[in-house]
Design an enzyme around this catalytic site. Sequence first.
Site, PDB file in Angstrom:
ATOM      1  N   VAL A   1       0.858  -1.188   0.000  1.00 52.52           N
ATOM      2  CA  VAL A   1       0.000   0.000   0.000  1.00 52.52           C
ATOM      3  C   VAL A   1       0.890   1.232   0.000  1.00 52.52           C
ATOM      4  CG1 VAL A   1      -1.837   1.247   1.180  1.00 52.52           C
ATOM      5  CG2 VAL A   1      -1.774  -1.251   1.291  1.00 52.52           C
TER       6      VAL A   1
ATOM      7  N   VAL B   1       4.652  -1.192   3.178  1.00 50.90           N
ATOM      8  CA  VAL B   1       4.293   0.177   2.833  1.00 50.90           C
ATOM      9  C   VAL B   1       5.168   0.612   1.665  1.00 50.90           C
ATOM     10  CG1 VAL B   1       4.128   2.554   3.635  1.00 50.90           C
ATOM     11  CG2 VAL B   1       3.689   0.675   5.229  1.00 50.90           C
ATOM     12  N   LYS B   2       4.530   1.101   0.609  1.00 54.21           N
ATOM     13  CA  LYS B   2       5.272   1.572  -0.558  1.00 54.21           C
ATOM     14  C   LYS B   2       5.671   3.029  -0.341  1.00 54.21           C
ATOM     15  CE  LYS B   2       4.076   0.412  -4.800  1.00 54.21           C
ATOM     16  NZ  LYS B   2       3.226   0.172  -6.007  1.00 54.21           N
ATOM     17  N   ILE B   3       6.965   3.272  -0.432  1.00 56.70           N
ATOM     18  CA  ILE B   3       7.504   4.624  -0.301  1.00 56.70           C
ATOM     19  C   ILE B   3       8.399   4.895  -1.497  1.00 56.70           C
ATOM     20  CG2 ILE B   3       8.992   6.144   1.081  1.00 56.70           C
ATOM     21  CD1 ILE B   3       8.018   4.671   3.540  1.00 56.70           C
TER      22      ILE B   3
END
Length: 246
Positions: A62, A90-92
């Site tokens: 996400v 977590v997509k960063i």
Amino acid sequence: MKLFVDTANLKDIEEALKRGFVRGVTTNPSLLAKEPKAKFEEHIGKIVELIKKYQPEAHLSVEVFSRDPDEILKQATGFAKKFLCSNLSVKIQIGWNELEIISNLNKENISVNCTCNMSIVQALMAAASGARYVSLFWGRIRDGGVKIDNFNKENRELMIGNKIARNDDFDPVSVVRRTRMVLNNVYPDVEIIAGSMRSVLDVVDAGLAGAHIVTVSPKFFPDMISHFKTDEVVNQFLSDFKEWLE
């Protein structure tokens, strides 16, 4: 090579998960923007429920939706607490300020999928900072080398002239293959996710180049599963058996 499904569409996610061939789901703000308007948390919550129903161990990435470091950190920690998925990342996006965030999240044991990587050194820095996954954008890398519009041409020539990149740094096969070599040597636990697939052949080539995971738009699945010789043989089998029964 593992396959992930790259979409925010609930029907497409369910159709892929229940067939058992995908090992994860990746989303991003652009994909979410294609869906009917809804609360972000509710939509992601529905994806989590589909994963729990069909493949509880499947991965879910996400993505945050900010460039402000404080807000990115707030969103990332919030996602980890709210979306109770056994294999959540977590997509960063890759960036100078984002590296510190990745490092801090790694210290908190929050898995990070560092996205929007276009080069070996970007992926290396993300891995060194603590990213669990590095997403290399296959089609976008290739665009940087072949598109002749002013933006791509001028920036490509600038990078090559300043010895930031070589010509083969715009060849996704070369970038993924060499990134895999580097990671195998120093960060063997970090996995490459190849995204931005433009065709079935891109999916195949990304896997052959060394991507651990290829995330694929559902629109390619019908062509991936179909072959005219398969249809021919199956029809022959059924026809021969029908004749035998008669």
